[in-house]
Design a protein around this motif. Sequence first.
Motif, PDB file in Angstrom:
ATOM      1  N   TRP A  32      21.837   4.161  14.858  1.00 48.60           N
ATOM      2  CA  TRP A  32      21.333   2.860  15.310  1.00 48.60           C
ATOM      3  C   TRP A  32      20.204   2.362  14.413  1.00 48.60           C
ATOM      4  O   TRP A  32      20.119   1.175  14.122  1.00 48.60           O
ATOM      5  CB  TRP A  32      20.874   2.923  16.762  1.00 48.60           C
ATOM      6  CG  TRP A  32      21.994   2.779  17.755  1.00 48.60           C
ATOM      7  CD1 TRP A  32      23.037   1.905  17.717  1.00 48.60           C
ATOM      8  CD2 TRP A  32      22.170   3.534  18.948  1.00 48.60           C
ATOM      9  NE1 TRP A  32      23.850   2.073  18.808  1.00 48.60           N
ATOM     10  CE2 TRP A  32      23.339   3.058  19.587  1.00 48.60           C
ATOM     11  CE3 TRP A  32      21.454   4.561  19.548  1.00 48.60           C
ATOM     12  CZ2 TRP A  32      23.809   3.575  20.786  1.00 48.60           C
ATOM     13  CZ3 TRP A  32      21.923   5.082  20.746  1.00 48.60           C
ATOM     14  CH2 TRP A  32      23.087   4.593  21.361  1.00 48.60           C
ATOM     15  N   ALA A  36      20.378  -1.060  12.293  1.00 46.98           N
ATOM     16  CA  ALA A  36      19.375  -2.120  12.487  1.00 46.98           C
ATOM     17  C   ALA A  36      18.753  -2.552  11.161  1.00 46.98           C
ATOM     18  O   ALA A  36      18.472  -3.738  10.959  1.00 46.98           O
ATOM     19  CB  ALA A  36      18.288  -1.635  13.434  1.00 46.98           C
ATOM     20  N   ARG A  37      18.545  -1.609  10.260  1.00 50.57           N
ATOM     21  CA  ARG A  37      17.903  -1.923   8.968  1.00 50.57           C
ATOM     22  C   ARG A  37      18.875  -2.446   7.923  1.00 50.57           C
ATOM     23  O   ARG A  37      18.464  -3.105   6.979  1.00 50.57           O
ATOM     24  CB  ARG A  37      17.232  -0.665   8.420  1.00 50.57           C
ATOM     25  CG  ARG A  37      16.036  -0.236   9.212  1.00 50.57           C
ATOM     26  CD  ARG A  37      15.348   0.954   8.562  1.00 50.57           C
ATOM     27  NE  ARG A  37      14.300   1.451   9.431  1.00 50.57           N
ATOM     28  CZ  ARG A  37      14.353   2.613  10.066  1.00 50.57           C
ATOM     29  NH1 ARG A  37      15.385   3.414   9.906  1.00 50.57           N
ATOM     30  NH2 ARG A  37      13.372   2.983  10.848  1.00 50.57           N
ATOM     31  N   LYS A  47      28.200  -5.804  13.356  1.00 50.26           N
ATOM     32  CA  LYS A  47      27.133  -4.891  13.749  1.00 50.26           C
ATOM     33  C   LYS A  47      27.189  -4.626  15.256  1.00 50.26           C
ATOM     34  O   LYS A  47      26.911  -3.507  15.695  1.00 50.26           O
ATOM     35  CB  LYS A  47      25.778  -5.460  13.344  1.00 50.26           C
ATOM     36  CG  LYS A  47      25.557  -5.439  11.828  1.00 50.26           C
ATOM     37  CD  LYS A  47      24.218  -6.033  11.439  1.00 50.26           C
ATOM     38  CE  LYS A  47      23.171  -4.950  11.454  1.00 50.26           C
ATOM     39  NZ  LYS A  47      21.893  -5.369  10.816  1.00 50.26           N
ATOM     40  N   ALA A  51      27.354  -0.992  17.009  1.00 52.57           N
ATOM     41  CA  ALA A  51      26.319  -0.591  17.962  1.00 52.57           C
ATOM     42  C   ALA A  51      26.955   0.005  19.219  1.00 52.57           C
ATOM     43  O   ALA A  51      26.463   1.002  19.755  1.00 52.57           O
ATOM     44  CB  ALA A  51      25.441  -1.778  18.325  1.00 52.57           C
TER      45      ALA A  51
END
Length: 78
Positions: A32, A36-37, A47, A51
């Motif tokens: 995760w 996110a980055r 994404k 997730a």
Amino acid sequence: MAKKKWSDLTSGQQAAIVVAGCVQVSLAAAAWADLARRPAEEVVGSKAKWAAVIAINFVGPLAYFARGRRVTAPVPLS
């Protein structure tokens, strides 16, 4: 087969379950955080989909690391 209680397990079995749980949570957290980055262009698919997939036990994070990221060439430091 009767359902076992935590207290019915040996200390070795209890330790194995705790270790497996820690590994699973660590893999998911790492996946995760990477998701996110990582810019959307470097993710295969959406994404949001990844997730959700990451939440699936050991399989999700491993699938993300194996198939969900586009590997780019490292930027030279010089």
